[in-house]
Design a protein around this motif. Structure first.
Motif, PDB file in Angstrom:
ATOM      1  N   HIS A  15      24.718  46.937  35.809  1.00  0.00           N
ATOM      2  CA  HIS A  15      25.620  46.198  34.930  1.00  0.00           C
ATOM      3  C   HIS A  15      25.864  46.968  33.633  1.00  0.00           C
ATOM      4  O   HIS A  15      26.984  47.003  33.118  1.00  0.00           O
ATOM      5  CB  HIS A  15      25.028  44.818  34.638  1.00  0.00           C
ATOM      6  N   ARG A 139      34.090  45.893  35.691  1.00  0.00           N
ATOM      7  CA  ARG A 139      33.275  45.348  36.773  1.00  0.00           C
ATOM      8  C   ARG A 139      33.484  46.152  38.055  1.00  0.00           C
ATOM      9  O   ARG A 139      34.615  46.421  38.440  1.00  0.00           O
ATOM     10  CB  ARG A 139      33.603  43.871  37.000  1.00  0.00           C
ATOM     11  N   ALA A 145      30.151  39.279  40.145  1.00  0.00           N
ATOM     12  CA  ALA A 145      30.234  39.636  38.729  1.00  0.00           C
ATOM     13  C   ALA A 145      28.857  39.430  38.099  1.00  0.00           C
ATOM     14  O   ALA A 145      28.297  38.330  38.159  1.00  0.00           O
ATOM     15  CB  ALA A 145      31.269  38.764  38.027  1.00  0.00           C
ATOM     16  N   VAL A 147      26.309  38.896  35.061  1.00  0.00           N
ATOM     17  CA  VAL A 147      26.352  38.382  33.692  1.00  0.00           C
ATOM     18  C   VAL A 147      24.945  38.470  33.107  1.00  0.00           C
ATOM     19  O   VAL A 147      24.008  37.855  33.632  1.00  0.00           O
ATOM     20  CB  VAL A 147      26.857  36.920  33.640  1.00  0.00           C
ATOM     21  N   GLU A 180      31.852  33.752  28.925  1.00  0.00           N
ATOM     22  CA  GLU A 180      32.028  34.877  29.844  1.00  0.00           C
ATOM     23  C   GLU A 180      32.235  34.359  31.268  1.00  0.00           C
ATOM     24  O   GLU A 180      33.110  34.851  31.995  1.00  0.00           O
ATOM     25  CB  GLU A 180      30.813  35.813  29.764  1.00  0.00           C
ATOM     26  N   LYS A 183      35.712  32.988  31.768  1.00  0.00           N
ATOM     27  CA  LYS A 183      36.681  34.080  31.900  1.00  0.00           C
ATOM     28  C   LYS A 183      36.647  34.677  33.312  1.00  0.00           C
ATOM     29  O   LYS A 183      37.691  34.919  33.922  1.00  0.00           O
ATOM     30  CB  LYS A 183      36.353  35.184  30.882  1.00  0.00           C
ATOM     31  N   ILE A 184      35.441  34.884  33.814  1.00  0.00           N
ATOM     32  CA  ILE A 184      35.287  35.466  35.158  1.00  0.00           C
ATOM     33  C   ILE A 184      35.903  34.539  36.198  1.00  0.00           C
ATOM     34  O   ILE A 184      36.649  34.960  37.079  1.00  0.00           O
ATOM     35  CB  ILE A 184      33.785  35.712  35.473  1.00  0.00           C
ATOM     36  N   GLU A 187      39.647  34.555  36.282  1.00  0.00           N
ATOM     37  CA  GLU A 187      40.258  35.751  36.885  1.00  0.00           C
ATOM     38  C   GLU A 187      40.447  35.603  38.393  1.00  0.00           C
ATOM     39  O   GLU A 187      41.200  36.366  39.006  1.00  0.00           O
ATOM     40  CB  GLU A 187      39.384  36.983  36.617  1.00  0.00           C
ATOM     41  N   TYR A 190      36.337  36.948  41.669  1.00  0.00           N
ATOM     42  CA  TYR A 190      34.918  37.020  42.023  1.00  0.00           C
ATOM     43  C   TYR A 190      34.452  35.725  42.689  1.00  0.00           C
ATOM     44  O   TYR A 190      34.749  34.642  42.212  1.00  0.00           O
ATOM     45  CB  TYR A 190      34.079  37.286  40.769  1.00  0.00           C
ATOM     46  N   ILE A 193      28.667  34.868  40.861  1.00  0.00           N
ATOM     47  CA  ILE A 193      28.251  35.293  39.531  1.00  0.00           C
ATOM     48  C   ILE A 193      26.736  35.410  39.571  1.00  0.00           C
ATOM     49  O   ILE A 193      26.045  34.479  39.998  1.00  0.00           O
ATOM     50  CB  ILE A 193      28.704  34.255  38.484  1.00  0.00           C
TER      51      ILE A 193
END
Ligand code: 5AD
Ligand code: SF4
Length: 374
Positions: A15, A139, A145, A147, A180, A183-184, A187, A190, A193
């Motif tokens: 990451h 990413r 994703a 975090v 965060e 936001k992911i 999008e 993904y 997480i």
């Protein structure tokens, strides 16, 4: 201008390399296909075992010729290895063609140092700080994703270098994590997480007001959207009933639990400073199996810890037999300079470590085969 990043070690490093890629792309670099075509090569290193460090030395050393051919090539070494001053200095003296050496907390300075490198080599190590929320990530892990929810570790297991190279536990503010994740999810790229920390179960203990890891998970699950949430790594001493209930009851939480036991023997666990017993560990496993029947349980083990006898090693085998893990990682103990265990008497020979690790892997393979059949 192209960059190429070589990452060693754990998911935290994977990451962090996404952050390095983000910084470089912001500067106008593009991702290269290979080291040969790169204008900047970054080694994001791992210090957990000697083998990981040896691979880095070998691969950095191999760049000598490329640097001779291309004087403008920039070589950066960062990550856990460089956080140890002695190793960082060794790198600089042994490999005079390395341009930038940065510690784990200073990666935020990468851009500044790339600009400065024409004026000479750059070295900057330990400077504990907060996670920089403003830096972009690129990413790279497909539908997953990562975090980061916290940094560092307070546990000081006696074999482990992590607390020395990553500092003390520092949790990110819950709102920053939730933003965060939002936001992911927005999008829509993904499916999963994965929350990262050396010891996610102690998330939030250092926040004001405190937030428990289980609360963080619930708040993440309350975010609308189609996603799954996983996490690593858990420490058995902090895995509460509340957390097990949360994992069981929240459909968005993945039912994979990585719960490193390290050893099945109480004397060795004590010497390792793990702060739980075999019996306590097994009681947690029982709760998990009772409440989450479809849980996939995995673990890490270290064999050949100083003074470990054959009988004590066999208790690790019997623990593995009892739990019947879905998979395990088995490691030979590797002394890390600066840790308590590295100076203990009764270090075990490589030959014995090899024998034990092979036995442990063979047992796990046998269990997996039987369980796959059933
Ligand atoms: N030697 C061998 N294995 C180690 N680990 C951590 N430190 C060492 C060491 N000095 C293993 C532990 C940990 C995993 C990430 O690496 O099993 O859970
Ligand atoms: Fe290392 Fe122990 Fe911290 Fe894990 S919990 S990072 S093994 S000190």
């Amino acid at each position: 201008m192209k960059y190429f990043i070589v990452t060693y070690g754990c998911q935290m490093n994977v990451h962090e390399s996404e952050k390095i890629a983000g910084i470089l792309e912001k500067m106008g670099y593009e991702c290269g296909e290979s080291r040969e075509e790169a204008d900047i090569i970054v080694f994001n290193t791992c210090a957990i075992r000697e083998g990981a460090e040896d691979r880095v030395f070998g691969n950095v050393g191999a760049l000598k010729k490329q640097k001779k051919r291309n004087k403008d090539l920039i070589i950066v070494v960062c990550g856990c290895m460089t956080q140890k001053e002695k190793t960082a200095k060794y790198l600089l003296t042994t490999f005079p063609f390395v341009d930038i050496v940065l510690g784990t907390f200073n990666i935020t300075k990468l851009e500044e140092y790339i600009h400065k490198v024409k004026n000479g080599r750059q070295l900057e190590l330990w400077a504990e700080g907060n996670i920089d929320e403003t830096l972009p990530y690129k990413r790279t892990s497909g539908e997953n994703a990562w975090v980061n929810i916290m940094q560092g570790c307070n546990n000081f297991c006696t074999y482990c270098i992590v607390p020395y190279v990553r500092g003390r536990e520092k949790s990110r503010q819950e709102e920053a994590i939730l933003n965060e994740v939002r936001k992911i999810v927005a999008e829509k790229k993904y499916k999963k997480i994965t929350l990262l920390g050396q010891n996610v179960n102690s998330y939030g203990k250092d926040l004001e007001p405190q937030v428990s890891f289980s609360q963080l998970l619930k708040d993440i699950c309350a975010i609308e959207g189609d996603f799954e949430v996983g996490f690593m790594t858990s420490h058995p001493k902090d895995l509460t009933d509340d957390l097990i209930d949360t994992i069981a009851s929240q459909p968005k939480i993945e039912k994979n639990i990585h719960l490193p036991a390290q050893s099945g023997d109480n004397r060795i666990l004590k010497l390792m400073n793990r702060k739980y017993t075999r019996e306590h560990y097994l009681s947690i496993i029982k709760k998990i199996k009772d409440k989450i029947p479809n849980a996939r349980i995995t673990s890490d083990f270290i064999v050949g810890f100083p003074t470990e006898t054959e009988e004590e090693f066999e208790r690790t085998l019997s623990l593995v037999n009892e739990v019947r893990y879905d998979s395990i990682f088995a490691f030979m103990y590797s002394p890390r300079e600066g840790t308590v265990a590295s100076t203990m008497e009764g270090q075990i020979s490589d030959k014995v470590k090899h024998e034990r690790v092979n036995k442990l892997i063979a047992l796990e393979k046998k269990i997996q085969k039987e369980d796959n059949k059933s």
